[in-house]
Design a protein around this motif. Structure first.
Motif, PDB file in Angstrom:
ATOM      1  N   GLU A  60     -15.164  12.891   4.577  1.00 54.77           N
ATOM      2  CA  GLU A  60     -15.899  12.155   3.523  1.00 54.77           C
ATOM      3  C   GLU A  60     -15.876  12.823   2.146  1.00 54.77           C
ATOM      4  O   GLU A  60     -16.306  12.239   1.166  1.00 54.77           O
ATOM      5  N   GLU A  61     -15.393  14.075   2.061  1.00 58.10           N
ATOM      6  CA  GLU A  61     -15.354  14.742   0.744  1.00 58.10           C
ATOM      7  C   GLU A  61     -14.022  14.414   0.063  1.00 58.10           C
ATOM      8  O   GLU A  61     -12.961  14.530   0.678  1.00 58.10           O
ATOM      9  N   ASP A  62     -14.066  14.009  -1.186  1.00 57.44           N
ATOM     10  CA  ASP A  62     -12.841  13.692  -1.927  1.00 57.44           C
ATOM     11  C   ASP A  62     -12.164  15.011  -2.334  1.00 57.44           C
ATOM     12  O   ASP A  62     -12.673  15.762  -3.157  1.00 57.44           O
ATOM     13  N   VAL A  63     -11.002  15.285  -1.705  1.00 60.63           N
ATOM     14  CA  VAL A  63     -10.314  16.559  -1.965  1.00 60.63           C
ATOM     15  C   VAL A  63      -8.996  16.329  -2.720  1.00 60.63           C
ATOM     16  O   VAL A  63      -8.127  17.205  -2.744  1.00 60.63           O
ATOM     17  N   SER A  64      -8.854  15.147  -3.322  1.00 53.65           N
ATOM     18  CA  SER A  64      -7.583  14.767  -3.961  1.00 53.65           C
ATOM     19  C   SER A  64      -7.069  15.813  -4.950  1.00 53.65           C
ATOM     20  O   SER A  64      -5.853  16.015  -5.043  1.00 53.65           O
ATOM     21  N   ASP A  65      -7.973  16.464  -5.681  1.00 53.26           N
ATOM     22  CA  ASP A  65      -7.515  17.448  -6.670  1.00 53.26           C
ATOM     23  C   ASP A  65      -7.301  18.821  -6.044  1.00 53.26           C
ATOM     24  O   ASP A  65      -6.295  19.482  -6.311  1.00 53.26           O
ATOM     25  N   SER A  66      -8.237  19.226  -5.171  1.00 52.97           N
ATOM     26  CA  SER A  66      -8.145  20.606  -4.649  1.00 52.97           C
ATOM     27  C   SER A  66      -6.955  20.821  -3.720  1.00 52.97           C
ATOM     28  O   SER A  66      -6.574  21.975  -3.478  1.00 52.97           O
ATOM     29  N   ILE A  67      -6.332  19.750  -3.217  1.00 51.78           N
ATOM     30  CA  ILE A  67      -5.174  19.950  -2.330  1.00 51.78           C
ATOM     31  C   ILE A  67      -3.873  20.179  -3.102  1.00 51.78           C
ATOM     32  O   ILE A  67      -2.816  20.323  -2.510  1.00 51.78           O
ATOM     33  N   ARG A  68      -3.955  20.183  -4.432  1.00 55.25           N
ATOM     34  CA  ARG A  68      -2.717  20.311  -5.230  1.00 55.25           C
ATOM     35  C   ARG A  68      -2.439  21.735  -5.703  1.00 55.25           C
ATOM     36  O   ARG A  68      -1.488  21.954  -6.458  1.00 55.25           O
TER      37      ARG A  68
ATOM     38  N   ILE B 119       0.859  -1.182   0.000  1.00 53.78           N
ATOM     39  CA  ILE B 119       0.000   0.000   0.000  1.00 53.78           C
ATOM     40  C   ILE B 119       0.901   1.239   0.000  1.00 53.78           C
ATOM     41  O   ILE B 119       1.927   1.273   0.677  1.00 53.78           O
ATOM     42  N   TYR B 120       0.478   2.247  -0.767  1.00 51.64           N
ATOM     43  CA  TYR B 120       1.245   3.504  -0.841  1.00 51.64           C
ATOM     44  C   TYR B 120       0.556   4.566  -0.001  1.00 51.64           C
ATOM     45  O   TYR B 120      -0.636   4.810  -0.174  1.00 51.64           O
ATOM     46  N   LEU B 121       1.282   5.166   0.931  1.00 53.36           N
ATOM     47  CA  LEU B 121       0.688   6.232   1.750  1.00 53.36           C
ATOM     48  C   LEU B 121       1.491   7.524   1.614  1.00 53.36           C
ATOM     49  O   LEU B 121       2.658   7.587   2.010  1.00 53.36           O
ATOM     50  N   ASP B 122       0.840   8.536   1.043  1.00 55.88           N
ATOM     51  CA  ASP B 122       1.465   9.841   0.826  1.00 55.88           C
ATOM     52  C   ASP B 122       1.039  10.727   2.002  1.00 55.88           C
ATOM     53  O   ASP B 122      -0.080  11.233   2.031  1.00 55.88           O
ATOM     54  N   THR B 123       1.917  10.898   2.993  1.00 57.36           N
ATOM     55  CA  THR B 123       1.509  11.629   4.200  1.00 57.36           C
ATOM     56  C   THR B 123       1.383  13.131   3.953  1.00 57.36           C
ATOM     57  O   THR B 123       0.632  13.809   4.642  1.00 57.36           O
ATOM     58  N   GLY B 124       2.093  13.648   2.930  1.00 58.30           N
ATOM     59  CA  GLY B 124       1.984  15.067   2.599  1.00 58.30           C
ATOM     60  C   GLY B 124       0.544  15.426   2.233  1.00 58.30           C
ATOM     61  O   GLY B 124       0.067  16.526   2.529  1.00 58.30           O
ATOM     62  N   SER B 125      -0.175  14.456   1.620  1.00 58.54           N
ATOM     63  CA  SER B 125      -1.551  14.747   1.209  1.00 58.54           C
ATOM     64  C   SER B 125      -2.437  15.002   2.431  1.00 58.54           C
ATOM     65  O   SER B 125      -3.418  15.734   2.363  1.00 58.54           O
ATOM     66  N   MET B 126      -2.069  14.390   3.573  1.00 59.19           N
ATOM     67  CA  MET B 126      -2.873  14.590   4.787  1.00 59.19           C
ATOM     68  C   MET B 126      -2.645  16.009   5.348  1.00 59.19           C
ATOM     69  O   MET B 126      -3.583  16.663   5.804  1.00 59.19           O
TER      70      MET B 126
ATOM     71  N   TYR C 246      -8.556   3.849  -1.345  1.00 60.17           N
ATOM     72  CA  TYR C 246      -8.116   3.417  -2.676  1.00 60.17           C
ATOM     73  C   TYR C 246      -9.295   2.979  -3.497  1.00 60.17           C
ATOM     74  O   TYR C 246     -10.162   2.259  -3.005  1.00 60.17           O
ATOM     75  N   ASP C 247      -9.291   3.437  -4.736  1.00 62.87           N
ATOM     76  CA  ASP C 247     -10.331   3.013  -5.657  1.00 62.87           C
ATOM     77  C   ASP C 247      -9.609   2.540  -6.905  1.00 62.87           C
ATOM     78  O   ASP C 247      -8.945   3.346  -7.581  1.00 62.87           O
ATOM     79  N   GLU C 248      -9.700   1.246  -7.160  1.00 64.35           N
ATOM     80  CA  GLU C 248      -8.991   0.634  -8.296  1.00 64.35           C
ATOM     81  C   GLU C 248      -7.523   1.054  -8.313  1.00 64.35           C
ATOM     82  O   GLU C 248      -6.981   1.470  -9.347  1.00 64.35           O
ATOM     83  N   GLY C 249      -6.899   0.998  -7.170  1.00 65.69           N
ATOM     84  CA  GLY C 249      -5.464   1.265  -7.063  1.00 65.69           C
ATOM     85  C   GLY C 249      -5.100   2.745  -7.026  1.00 65.69           C
ATOM     86  O   GLY C 249      -3.938   3.092  -6.866  1.00 65.69           O
ATOM     87  N   VAL C 250      -6.086   3.631  -7.153  1.00 69.60           N
ATOM     88  CA  VAL C 250      -5.782   5.066  -7.141  1.00 69.60           C
ATOM     89  C   VAL C 250      -6.089   5.624  -5.746  1.00 69.60           C
ATOM     90  O   VAL C 250      -7.154   5.356  -5.174  1.00 69.60           O
ATOM     91  N   MET C 251      -5.118   6.398  -5.226  1.00 62.84           N
ATOM     92  CA  MET C 251      -5.280   6.937  -3.878  1.00 62.84           C
ATOM     93  C   MET C 251      -6.189   8.170  -3.873  1.00 62.84           C
ATOM     94  O   MET C 251      -6.045   9.044  -4.719  1.00 62.84           O
ATOM     95  N   HIS C 252      -7.110   8.196  -2.914  1.00 63.23           N
ATOM     96  CA  HIS C 252      -7.983   9.373  -2.752  1.00 63.23           C
ATOM     97  C   HIS C 252      -7.862   9.884  -1.326  1.00 63.23           C
ATOM     98  O   HIS C 252      -7.799   9.098  -0.387  1.00 63.23           O
ATOM     99  N   VAL C 253      -7.841  11.208  -1.193  1.00 59.13           N
ATOM    100  CA  VAL C 253      -7.761  11.809   0.133  1.00 59.13           C
ATOM    101  C   VAL C 253      -9.129  12.362   0.477  1.00 59.13           C
ATOM    102  O   VAL C 253      -9.710  13.119  -0.307  1.00 59.13           O
ATOM    103  N   LEU C 254      -9.640  11.961   1.635  1.00 57.25           N
ATOM    104  CA  LEU C 254     -10.973  12.401   2.037  1.00 57.25           C
ATOM    105  C   LEU C 254     -10.901  13.302   3.257  1.00 57.25           C
ATOM    106  O   LEU C 254     -10.253  12.966   4.249  1.00 57.25           O
TER     107      LEU C 254
END
Ligand code: DC
Length: 224
Positions: free
Chosen positions: A78-86, A27-34, A67-75
């Motif tokens: 409960e809101e998926d913020v994977s794009d807005s945190i970049r 499993i890949y965990l990107d702690t910066g995303s948190m 993870y959804d189909e191997g892609v990491m999502h940051v919640l």
């Protein structure tokens, strides 16, 4: 097995950790995303470091990685913020809020909990950040510390921005990287620092494939 990867902004931690995890079935965990998700929350609420409401807000906030189909999502709650945190604003704010003790306490506890769950399931984890080998998992089976010249890191960031269609200026990126280096290495709590037993990989003159190959070989050797 826990693989800890630390290093400064733009040293190639995320892409390397993601590919290594895939190759190893970990499993890949990107702690910066948190840290970024907390920065987004503070931005939305208009909270600056030093605000007296921080501890209370953190108590009622849930940061998760799924993870959804191997892609990491940051919640974030409960809101998926994977794009807005970049965004560049969140990049800058995440570095500032990562100096706050209660933010670090919350996220380190969560990172340990997530890795324990993976280990209980019999799996391995590749965790990347700034303090994984020194604070989060000082007993990690293998630790890497990735470094690269600031000018090379800025060049790679510029390429990433261009690929995502984001307008960016090399000199500004370089200045931001140098600023983040100073802040990440000089904060009192868990500064970015090489663990004594980490393998240092200088990626300045390595291709992505070369660096992944070197690290994968070291991990496989350690597993045997
Ligand atoms: O890896 P990144 O650039 O997405 O991380 C964003 C910010 O979060 C970074 O400037 C420092 C902070 N961070 C941290 O303090 N500790 C970690 N383990 C990961 C990130």
């Amino acid at each position: 097995m826990i693989v800890a990867i630390d290093g400064p902004a733009g040293s190639g931690k995320s892409s390397t950790a993601r590919l290594l995890a895939k190759k190893l079935g970990f499993i890949y965990l990107d702690t910066g995303s948190m840290y970024r998700a907390i920065a987004l929350l503070f931005q939305r609420l208009g909270i600056e470091p030093g605000d007296s409401r921080i501890a209370e807000i953190l108590d009622t906030t849930c940061i998760e990685i799924r993870y959804d189909e191997g892609v990491m999502h940051v919640l974030l709650d409960e809101e998926d913020v994977s794009d807005s945190i970049r965004s560049t604003a969140i990049t800058e704010l995440s570095s500032r809020i990562s100096t706050i003790d209660v933010v670090r306490e919350k996220l380190v506890a969560e990172q340990r909990r997530m890795a324990m769950m993976c280990e209980q399931d019999g799996g391995g984890v590749v965790m990347e950040g700034r303090d994984i080998g020194t604070v989060v998992f000082p007993d990690a089976e293998i630790k890497f510390f990735l470094v690269a010249d600031a000018s090379e890191r800025a060049r790679r960031r510029l390429l990433q921005y261009e690929e995502s269609g984001i307008d960016a200026d090399y000199d500004q990126i370089l200045a931001d990287i140098v600023d983040r280096d100073i802040r990440d290495t000089s904060r009192k709590n868990s500064p970015l620092k090489q663990a004594e037993d980490a393998k240092v990989i200088d990626t300045t003159h390595l291709s992505f494939d070369e660096q992944v190959t070197i690290m994968e070989a070291a991990i496989r050797e350690r597993r045997h």
